[in-house]
Scaffold this active site. Sequence first.
Site, PDB file in Angstrom:
ATOM      1  N   HIS A  13       0.886   9.930   7.888  1.00 40.96           N
ATOM      2  CA  HIS A  13       0.154   9.198   6.560  1.00 40.96           C
ATOM      3  C   HIS A  13      -1.405   8.408   6.475  1.00 40.96           C
ATOM      4  CE1 HIS A  13       0.523   7.748   1.850  1.00 40.96           C
ATOM      5  NE2 HIS A  13      -0.615   7.569   2.588  1.00 40.96           N
ATOM      6  N   HIS A  15      -5.510   8.595   5.961  1.00 40.64           N
ATOM      7  CA  HIS A  15      -6.909   9.057   4.783  1.00 40.64           C
ATOM      8  C   HIS A  15      -7.921   9.335   5.402  1.00 40.64           C
ATOM      9  CE1 HIS A  15      -4.114   7.988   1.092  1.00 40.64           C
ATOM     10  NE2 HIS A  15      -4.185   6.941   1.500  1.00 40.64           N
ATOM     11  N   ARG A  17     -11.508  10.762   3.943  1.00 39.15           N
ATOM     12  CA  ARG A  17     -11.952  11.187   3.433  1.00 39.15           C
ATOM     13  C   ARG A  17     -12.421  12.188   2.966  1.00 39.15           C
ATOM     14  NH1 ARG A  17      -8.969   7.262   0.032  1.00 39.15           N
ATOM     15  NH2 ARG A  17      -9.632   5.558   1.604  1.00 39.15           N
ATOM     16  N   ASN A  41      -5.771  13.237  -1.437  1.00 40.95           N
ATOM     17  CA  ASN A  41      -6.140  12.408  -2.690  1.00 40.95           C
ATOM     18  C   ASN A  41      -7.861  12.448  -2.693  1.00 40.95           C
ATOM     19  OD1 ASN A  41      -6.451  10.050   0.038  1.00 40.95           O
ATOM     20  ND2 ASN A  41      -6.171   8.636  -2.184  1.00 40.95           N
ATOM     21  N   LYS A  95       2.648  15.684  -1.440  1.00 38.65           N
ATOM     22  CA  LYS A  95       2.171  13.883  -2.001  1.00 38.65           C
ATOM     23  C   LYS A  95       2.137  14.184  -3.483  1.00 38.65           C
ATOM     24  CE  LYS A  95       1.733  10.110  -1.325  1.00 38.65           C
ATOM     25  NZ  LYS A  95       0.036   9.330  -0.267  1.00 38.65           N
ATOM     26  N   HIS A 134       4.162   8.056  -3.321  1.00 41.81           N
ATOM     27  CA  HIS A 134       3.527   7.012  -3.518  1.00 41.81           C
ATOM     28  C   HIS A 134       4.426   6.326  -4.253  1.00 41.81           C
ATOM     29  CE1 HIS A 134       0.291   3.932  -3.582  1.00 41.81           C
ATOM     30  NE2 HIS A 134       1.149   3.887  -3.971  1.00 41.81           N
ATOM     31  N   HIS A 168       4.855   4.564   3.352  1.00 45.16           N
ATOM     32  CA  HIS A 168       4.190   2.792   3.274  1.00 45.16           C
ATOM     33  C   HIS A 168       5.039   2.263   1.950  1.00 45.16           C
ATOM     34  CE1 HIS A 168       2.430   4.100  -0.466  1.00 45.16           C
ATOM     35  NE2 HIS A 168       1.414   4.856   0.063  1.00 45.16           N
ATOM     36  N   ASP A 240      -1.874   4.336   6.991  1.00 45.86           N
ATOM     37  CA  ASP A 240      -2.405   4.693   5.825  1.00 45.86           C
ATOM     38  C   ASP A 240      -3.707   3.673   5.266  1.00 45.86           C
ATOM     39  OD1 ASP A 240      -3.263   4.740   3.196  1.00 45.86           O
ATOM     40  OD2 ASP A 240      -1.749   3.036   2.356  1.00 45.86           O
ATOM     41  N   HIS A 244     -12.835   2.541   3.179  1.00 49.94           N
ATOM     42  CA  HIS A 244     -13.913   2.025   1.929  1.00 49.94           C
ATOM     43  C   HIS A 244     -14.403   2.209   3.030  1.00 49.94           C
ATOM     44  CE1 HIS A 244     -10.893   2.924  -1.205  1.00 49.94           C
ATOM     45  NE2 HIS A 244     -10.238   2.523  -0.507  1.00 49.94           N
ATOM     46  N   ALA A 256      -8.437  -0.749  -2.924  1.00 49.62           N
ATOM     47  CA  ALA A 256      -7.317  -0.987  -2.152  1.00 49.62           C
ATOM     48  C   ALA A 256      -7.404   0.054  -0.923  1.00 49.62           C
ATOM     49  CB  ALA A 256      -7.230  -0.660  -2.433  1.00 49.62           C
TER      50      ALA A 256
HETATM   51  C1  NCD Z   1      -5.259   5.034  -0.372  1.00 49.90           C
HETATM   52  C2  NCD Z   1      -6.296   4.889  -0.417  1.00 49.90           C
HETATM   53  O1  NCD Z   1      -7.554   4.507  -0.418  1.00 49.90           O
HETATM   54  O2  NCD Z   1      -6.788   6.216  -0.659  1.00 49.90           O
HETATM   55  N1  NCD Z   1      -5.222   2.942  -0.843  1.00 49.90           N
HETATM   56  C3  NCD Z   1      -4.804   2.111  -0.338  1.00 49.90           C
HETATM   57  O3  NCD Z   1      -4.921   1.104  -0.989  1.00 49.90           O
HETATM   58  N2  NCD Z   1      -3.445   2.615   0.662  1.00 49.90           N
HETATM   59  C4  NCD Z   1      -4.411   5.212  -1.156  1.00 49.90           C
HETATM   60  C5  NCD Z   1      -3.033   5.513  -0.937  1.00 49.90           C
HETATM   61  O4  NCD Z   1      -2.232   4.853  -0.244  1.00 49.90           O
HETATM   62  O5  NCD Z   1      -1.971   4.153  -1.859  1.00 49.90           O
HETATM   63 ZN    ZN Z   2      -2.234   6.264   1.906  1.00 50.32          ZN
END
Ligand code: NCD
Ligand code: ZN
Length: 335
Positions: A13, A15, A17, A41, A95, A134, A168, A240, A244, A256
């Site tokens: 899992h 991200h 970007r 996402n 997802k 999720h 998660h 996860d 950011h 988040a």
């Molecule tokens: C994730 C994100 O920033 O894309 N943020 C997070 O707090 N885990 C999205 C997600 O998996 O909920």
């Molecule tokens: Zn995530």
Amino acid sequence: MKTQTLLMPLDMHLHLRDAVMLENVAPLSAYSFSGAIVMPNLVPPVENRADVIAYKERIMAAVPNDYFEPYMTLFYKNYDKAFLESVADDITAIKLYPAGITTNSEGGVSSFDIEEMRPTLQAMSDMEIPLCVHGETDGFVMDREAEFMSIYELLATNFPKLKIIMEHITTKEAVDMLDKFENLYATITVHHLILTLDDVVGGMMMPHLFCKPIAKRPEDLDALLTVALAAHPKVMFGSDSAPHPQHKKESCGCAAGIFTAPIALQLLCEIFEQYDKLNNLQAFVSDNAQNIYGICPEFKEVVLEKRPFVVPANYSGVVPMYAGETINWAIESID
Ligand code: NCD
Ligand code: ZN
């Protein structure tokens, strides 16, 4: 000196970007992992075959070698069977996000009407495409995951052959589901094996420890540790890791997501060593995922060593968990 060898670590899992952020973070995962399930996402989300193929190409262009397999996912919509057949070979999973529940999930599912979802979920089941979820409602923040269990139950019983991954997980309730339904599996992050809500807001408010789902109670942490340390065959590591930019975290509206990709394996060694369970780490970071998803990653051998390692203050403007702090394991070599 104590060492630990991990073969073909997988992050189930992740991200990554896009654009400059992708270029900055993808090499960090590609360095120490053989592959990762890449979350869809983006803005706009990855929701058709052209998006999947183009995104995979951008990921491959961003990593310095080809020893890293991005296992691609599609953003869940109520797709029809013909569409799914056309894209099935290009994806590893789909997802599902409840609409608006987390970062970039506005286009997600707004009603869990099983009959509306049935054609898509039955087709996914027939085509053996796993459903990653999720699992949070829009209820009170500490109860969101537990409240979602009735939806997992509905999905698991209506589609008994569909592999459903509870992403998660953070609660005892989710852990308990694993032994109740044969077709439910779970990913667990490294930060949820360390944190409770106390660490996030119990003292000073810690933006770099804020994520969704939020870290829960000590008894939830214990339940997660029990299945992860035992490498329960239905759980797999999924970081996860959610980068950011620093200004989006250190802000009056903190985004988040916790960024852990470059220190995840080191922290996992630390946790598993602490409980004398290093023997089970290989299953948790790779073997279980290979079995559950039926994937065969390319060979990669990561050797970690027990020695102090100072976590960088930031990686190209992204602040990791434990920035500037000393952790007890480091990566020694990678082949
Ligand atoms: C994730 C994100 O920033 O894309 N943020 C997070 O707090 N885990 C999205 C997600 O998996 O909920
Ligand atoms: Zn995530």
